[in-house]
Design a protein around this motif. Sequence first.
Motif, PDB file in Angstrom:
ATOM      1  N   TYR A 104       0.855  -1.189   0.000  1.00  0.00           N
ATOM      2  CA  TYR A 104       0.000   0.000   0.000  1.00  0.00           C
ATOM      3  C   TYR A 104       0.891   1.240   0.000  1.00  0.00           C
ATOM      4  O   TYR A 104       1.758   1.406   0.867  1.00  0.00           O
ATOM      5  CB  TYR A 104      -0.899   0.025   1.236  1.00  0.00           C
ATOM      6  N   PHE A 105       0.674   2.119  -0.978  1.00  0.00           N
ATOM      7  CA  PHE A 105       1.437   3.359  -1.066  1.00  0.00           C
ATOM      8  C   PHE A 105       0.492   4.553  -0.888  1.00  0.00           C
ATOM      9  O   PHE A 105      -0.508   4.682  -1.595  1.00  0.00           O
ATOM     10  CB  PHE A 105       2.144   3.464  -2.425  1.00  0.00           C
ATOM     11  N   HIS A 106       0.824   5.391   0.055  1.00  0.00           N
ATOM     12  CA  HIS A 106       0.074   6.611   0.316  1.00  0.00           C
ATOM     13  C   HIS A 106       0.205   7.561  -0.875  1.00  0.00           C
ATOM     14  O   HIS A 106       1.302   7.756  -1.409  1.00  0.00           O
ATOM     15  CB  HIS A 106       0.662   7.247   1.584  1.00  0.00           C
ATOM     16  N   TYR A 107      -0.880   8.137  -1.328  1.00  0.00           N
ATOM     17  CA  TYR A 107      -0.829   9.111  -2.429  1.00  0.00           C
ATOM     18  C   TYR A 107       0.078  10.281  -2.046  1.00  0.00           C
ATOM     19  O   TYR A 107      -0.010  10.821  -0.945  1.00  0.00           O
ATOM     20  CB  TYR A 107      -2.235   9.633  -2.738  1.00  0.00           C
ATOM     21  N   MET A 108       0.958  10.665  -2.951  1.00  0.00           N
ATOM     22  CA  MET A 108       1.875  11.782  -2.737  1.00  0.00           C
ATOM     23  C   MET A 108       1.572  12.899  -3.743  1.00  0.00           C
ATOM     24  O   MET A 108       1.454  12.625  -4.945  1.00  0.00           O
ATOM     25  CB  MET A 108       3.320  11.323  -2.901  1.00  0.00           C
ATOM     26  N   PRO A 109       1.471  14.140  -3.286  1.00  0.00           N
ATOM     27  CA  PRO A 109       1.097  15.247  -4.188  1.00  0.00           C
ATOM     28  C   PRO A 109       2.286  15.768  -4.988  1.00  0.00           C
ATOM     29  O   PRO A 109       2.627  16.950  -4.968  1.00  0.00           O
ATOM     30  CB  PRO A 109       0.567  16.305  -3.220  1.00  0.00           C
ATOM     31  N   GLY A 112       4.386  16.805  -8.281  1.00  0.00           N
ATOM     32  CA  GLY A 112       4.124  17.361  -9.607  1.00  0.00           C
ATOM     33  C   GLY A 112       3.333  18.648  -9.529  1.00  0.00           C
ATOM     34  O   GLY A 112       2.524  18.858  -8.602  1.00  0.00           O
ATOM     35  N   ASN A 113       3.526  19.495 -10.498  1.00  0.00           N
ATOM     36  CA  ASN A 113       2.867  20.809 -10.485  1.00  0.00           C
ATOM     37  C   ASN A 113       1.354  20.710 -10.570  1.00  0.00           C
ATOM     38  O   ASN A 113       0.649  21.588 -10.099  1.00  0.00           O
ATOM     39  CB  ASN A 113       3.401  21.651 -11.653  1.00  0.00           C
ATOM     40  N   ASP A 114       0.851  19.624 -11.148  1.00  0.00           N
ATOM     41  CA  ASP A 114      -0.597  19.481 -11.326  1.00  0.00           C
ATOM     42  C   ASP A 114      -1.208  18.458 -10.373  1.00  0.00           C
ATOM     43  O   ASP A 114      -2.319  17.974 -10.598  1.00  0.00           O
ATOM     44  CB  ASP A 114      -0.906  19.068 -12.775  1.00  0.00           C
ATOM     45  N   ALA A 115      -0.504  18.116  -9.312  1.00  0.00           N
ATOM     46  CA  ALA A 115      -1.002  17.101  -8.375  1.00  0.00           C
ATOM     47  C   ALA A 115      -2.323  17.542  -7.737  1.00  0.00           C
ATOM     48  O   ALA A 115      -2.519  18.712  -7.396  1.00  0.00           O
ATOM     49  CB  ALA A 115       0.034  16.843  -7.287  1.00  0.00           C
ATOM     50  N   ALA A 116      -3.224  16.567  -7.560  1.00  0.00           N
ATOM     51  CA  ALA A 116      -4.549  16.847  -6.984  1.00  0.00           C
ATOM     52  C   ALA A 116      -4.480  16.714  -5.470  1.00  0.00           C
ATOM     53  O   ALA A 116      -4.394  15.602  -4.934  1.00  0.00           O
ATOM     54  CB  ALA A 116      -5.577  15.881  -7.566  1.00  0.00           C
ATOM     55  N   ILE A 117      -4.535  17.835  -4.781  1.00  0.00           N
ATOM     56  CA  ILE A 117      -4.417  17.836  -3.318  1.00  0.00           C
ATOM     57  C   ILE A 117      -5.584  17.108  -2.665  1.00  0.00           C
ATOM     58  O   ILE A 117      -5.448  16.503  -1.593  1.00  0.00           O
ATOM     59  CB  ILE A 117      -4.353  19.285  -2.785  1.00  0.00           C
ATOM     60  N   ASP A 118      -6.755  17.137  -3.299  1.00  0.00           N
ATOM     61  CA  ASP A 118      -7.932  16.520  -2.685  1.00  0.00           C
ATOM     62  C   ASP A 118      -7.837  14.998  -2.630  1.00  0.00           C
ATOM     63  O   ASP A 118      -8.644  14.345  -1.973  1.00  0.00           O
ATOM     64  CB  ASP A 118      -9.214  16.951  -3.404  1.00  0.00           C
ATOM     65  N   LEU A 119      -6.833  14.406  -3.300  1.00  0.00           N
ATOM     66  CA  LEU A 119      -6.649  12.957  -3.225  1.00  0.00           C
ATOM     67  C   LEU A 119      -5.878  12.526  -1.978  1.00  0.00           C
ATOM     68  O   LEU A 119      -5.819  11.342  -1.664  1.00  0.00           O
ATOM     69  CB  LEU A 119      -5.927  12.451  -4.469  1.00  0.00           C
ATOM     70  N   LEU A 120      -5.291  13.489  -1.264  1.00  0.00           N
ATOM     71  CA  LEU A 120      -4.600  13.150  -0.021  1.00  0.00           C
ATOM     72  C   LEU A 120      -5.593  12.592   0.988  1.00  0.00           C
ATOM     73  O   LEU A 120      -6.641  13.194   1.231  1.00  0.00           O
ATOM     74  CB  LEU A 120      -3.919  14.388   0.574  1.00  0.00           C
ATOM     75  N   PRO A 121      -5.309  11.439   1.590  1.00  0.00           N
ATOM     76  CA  PRO A 121      -6.211  10.899   2.616  1.00  0.00           C
ATOM     77  C   PRO A 121      -6.356  11.866   3.793  1.00  0.00           C
ATOM     78  O   PRO A 121      -5.409  12.595   4.127  1.00  0.00           O
ATOM     79  CB  PRO A 121      -5.512   9.600   3.053  1.00  0.00           C
TER      80      PRO A 121
END
Length: 457
Positions: free
Chosen positions: A284-289, A291-300
């Motif tokens: 299991y890998f935690h979502y990491m923001p 990249g310049n276009d990373a979606a912050i709302d995907l952070l748990p």
Amino acid sequence: LFMGLTHEASRVAFSALINSTIKYVNKDREKSLMKLVDLSERFMGDNYPKESYEGARSLIQDPDGKWMKYLNKALDEIHPNIIKTAALNLGFEAGLYSTKKIRKMREVHECNIPWAILIDPTSACNLRCKGCWAAEYGHKLSLSYDELDNIITQGKELGIYFYLYTGGEPLTRKDDLLKLCEKHNDCEFHAFTNGTLIDDEFCKRVVDVGNFTMSVSIDGSKEVNDERRGEGVYDKIMTGMEKLKEYGILFGTSVCYTSQNVYSVTSDDFLDMLIEKGSRFIWYFHYMPVGNDAAIDLLPTPEQREYMYHRVREIRGLEGGKPIFAIDFQNDGEYVGGCIAGGRNYLHINPNGDVEPCVFIHYSSANIKEVTLLEALKQPLFMAYRDNQPFNNNHLRPCPMLENPEYLRNMVKKCNAKSTDLQSLEEVDHLCDKCTLYAHNWADVADKLWEENKKDK
């Protein structure tokens, strides 16, 4: 007597015991496994705590226990050549011999020497998944066979015998990767793959070399998976896993958990499906923001991450849970002393050759095409990692980016490391600013869990 044996003779001794473990069942297998533990303890001495060996013996002596049943099932179903090679290369070479050698090399060279190296052989991929930075690399970057061979050759001189591949899709280079398995037949190799390029010919070659295992990436249900990866991809992944199981190949699965899928990818139904397909473990890998276009709302959320902390421990508990070994890259920092990046236990080399502290930290001042591996390990950013690890005494807050963003910000600036992001160069302030609120919100929850953990122990 054993401590006087050469490295080669020690490997032969382990090989004989592994053969008997594969050959026999029930009580005879138990005896062979117990002898393996004894041999490991004699070889390693106090490199591992005595409790580790006693814990292994307790598991082996409980034939009706969850994990002994799991082990026996794996020994019965996985191809003997893969079992033996994995046990020798990942167990003896990487787990025992390498552990002793890299600790010595750290003293000799006064820098971090990793236990494993994660390499992107290529930026090429046969899929275009939404939200995957590798999908934006294009298909132009690759490390040649000779460059990959040179990295592994240098690594072995330092005591590194475990090499992992990601990308891009590493199996677009399957011929070169299997040639490397053949040449470096004392190393263990592992690929994180989308699973769509697995066919009969490939499986036969994997069985022949024996030292190549995989983690198949999956995002959840068919609907979720195909929405991100493309229509029909889920069915191809299922076919790929079925092939791996049919040929008795050791494999697991890799899942990135986000605020949107955290519950579905830890559900009983999802895990039962993976087990039925033959998966032995799940990363299991935690979502990491990143990249310049990373979606912050995907952070748990903090609540979702706390759920993951408890759920993963439930899955892999001595009783209950599921017969699949779950590893949480972010929440299992307590078992490895916090952050393992920057060469402390692993590093990442991207398809451009940039030697980065971590697959999620795209900053570097060393390129493997221009410097040696040892020189890359001594680059200022890696030495800053060494000087500052652990970044937090609470190992549930291990990362210098996600949970302690001021550390990464300061290290990158002080070391004048450059952005190596292959999609678009990202300033370290931009990256760390995205993590500041997350780090603040997680801190109180993590500290509570850490204190409870210490009381439990």
